[in-house]
Scaffold this motif. Structure first.
Motif, PDB file in Angstrom:
ATOM      1  N   HIS A  28      -2.608 -67.456  38.543  1.00  0.00           N
ATOM      2  CA  HIS A  28      -1.330 -66.423  38.456  1.00  0.00           C
ATOM      3  C   HIS A  28      -1.343 -65.673  39.308  1.00  0.00           C
ATOM      4  N   ILE A  29       0.146 -65.485  39.847  1.00  0.00           N
ATOM      5  CA  ILE A  29       0.616 -64.928  40.996  1.00  0.00           C
ATOM      6  C   ILE A  29       1.069 -63.369  40.642  1.00  0.00           C
ATOM      7  N   ARG A  30       1.885 -63.355  39.398  1.00  0.00           N
ATOM      8  CA  ARG A  30       2.581 -61.972  39.096  1.00  0.00           C
ATOM      9  C   ARG A  30       3.073 -62.185  37.754  1.00  0.00           C
ATOM     10  N   THR A  31       3.366 -61.136  37.278  1.00  0.00           N
ATOM     11  CA  THR A  31       4.032 -60.935  35.853  1.00  0.00           C
ATOM     12  C   THR A  31       5.203 -59.898  35.903  1.00  0.00           C
ATOM     13  N   THR A  32       6.246 -60.248  35.521  1.00  0.00           N
ATOM     14  CA  THR A  32       7.320 -59.317  35.739  1.00  0.00           C
ATOM     15  C   THR A  32       8.273 -59.491  34.483  1.00  0.00           C
ATOM     16  N   LYS A  33       9.154 -58.369  34.422  1.00  0.00           N
ATOM     17  CA  LYS A  33       9.997 -58.087  33.195  1.00  0.00           C
ATOM     18  C   LYS A  33      11.393 -58.812  33.424  1.00  0.00           C
ATOM     19  N   THR A  34      11.624 -59.258  34.535  1.00  0.00           N
ATOM     20  CA  THR A  34      12.985 -59.604  34.808  1.00  0.00           C
ATOM     21  C   THR A  34      12.951 -61.002  35.392  1.00  0.00           C
TER      22      THR A  34
ATOM     23  N   GLU B  98       8.270 -61.598  29.083  1.00  0.00           N
ATOM     24  CA  GLU B  98       7.824 -61.434  30.225  1.00  0.00           C
ATOM     25  C   GLU B  98       7.852 -62.773  30.992  1.00  0.00           C
ATOM     26  N   TYR B  99       8.032 -62.706  32.255  1.00  0.00           N
ATOM     27  CA  TYR B  99       7.953 -64.239  33.163  1.00  0.00           C
ATOM     28  C   TYR B  99       6.671 -64.087  34.117  1.00  0.00           C
ATOM     29  N   HIS B 100       5.971 -64.890  33.944  1.00  0.00           N
ATOM     30  CA  HIS B 100       4.775 -65.346  34.577  1.00  0.00           C
ATOM     31  C   HIS B 100       4.847 -66.358  35.544  1.00  0.00           C
TER      32      HIS B 100
ATOM     33  N   GLU C 216       4.184 -78.873  50.824  1.00  0.00           N
ATOM     34  CA  GLU C 216       5.061 -77.573  50.175  1.00  0.00           C
ATOM     35  C   GLU C 216       4.562 -77.040  49.182  1.00  0.00           C
ATOM     36  N   LYS C 217       4.502 -75.600  49.339  1.00  0.00           N
ATOM     37  CA  LYS C 217       4.162 -74.772  48.191  1.00  0.00           C
ATOM     38  C   LYS C 217       5.180 -74.688  46.901  1.00  0.00           C
ATOM     39  N   LYS C 218       4.730 -74.703  45.929  1.00  0.00           N
ATOM     40  CA  LYS C 218       5.745 -74.629  44.693  1.00  0.00           C
ATOM     41  C   LYS C 218       5.207 -73.617  43.766  1.00  0.00           C
ATOM     42  N   ALA C 219       6.078 -72.723  43.212  1.00  0.00           N
ATOM     43  CA  ALA C 219       5.566 -71.752  42.280  1.00  0.00           C
ATOM     44  C   ALA C 219       6.603 -72.106  41.075  1.00  0.00           C
ATOM     45  N   LYS C 220       5.811 -71.908  39.891  1.00  0.00           N
ATOM     46  CA  LYS C 220       6.222 -72.114  38.624  1.00  0.00           C
ATOM     47  C   LYS C 220       6.484 -70.924  37.795  1.00  0.00           C
ATOM     48  N   ILE C 221       7.434 -70.684  37.188  1.00  0.00           N
ATOM     49  CA  ILE C 221       7.946 -69.510  36.321  1.00  0.00           C
ATOM     50  C   ILE C 221       7.971 -69.866  34.970  1.00  0.00           C
ATOM     51  N   THR C 222       7.136 -69.372  34.069  1.00  0.00           N
ATOM     52  CA  THR C 222       6.918 -69.464  32.684  1.00  0.00           C
ATOM     53  C   THR C 222       7.665 -67.913  31.940  1.00  0.00           C
ATOM     54  N   LYS C 223       8.359 -68.362  31.012  1.00  0.00           N
ATOM     55  CA  LYS C 223       8.627 -67.247  30.109  1.00  0.00           C
ATOM     56  C   LYS C 223       8.074 -67.105  28.603  1.00  0.00           C
ATOM     57  N   LYS C 224       7.487 -65.819  28.580  1.00  0.00           N
ATOM     58  CA  LYS C 224       6.748 -65.484  27.356  1.00  0.00           C
ATOM     59  C   LYS C 224       7.399 -64.399  26.434  1.00  0.00           C
TER      60      LYS C 224
END
Length: 75
Positions: free
Chosen positions: A41-47, A31-33, A11-19
């Motif tokens: 790194h997949i994406r950096t978002t604001k929400t 920012e959420y990475h 299974e693929k797992k993605a991890k979200i980190t808050k900066k």
């Protein structure tokens, strides 16, 4: 060593980190990475909602994405 069957079904797992960065202000810029299972790194978002969407895009199949997010289904 993993068997071939387990390797395919892994299974693929993605991890979200808050900066948070303050940059001289009293409120933080957040920012959420989103990273994949290997730490790339997949994406950096604001929400957080958008970060969860990108994590789900990485983890779920196309059919599961259309069930969970019907607004993304092509018309």
């Amino acid at each position: 060593m993993k068997s071939f069957k387990n390797f395919i079904a892994e299974e693929k797992k993605a991890k979200i980190t808050k900066k948070e960065s303050y940059r001289g202000r009293t409120t933080a810029d957040v920012e959420y990475h989103v990273h994949d299972e290997n730490g790339r790194h997949i994406r950096t978002t604001k929400t957080k909602k958008e970060a969860k969407l990108w994590a789900d895009m990485h983890e779920l199949s196309k059919e599961q994405m259309h069930i969970k997010y019907p607004e993304l289904r092509p018309k």
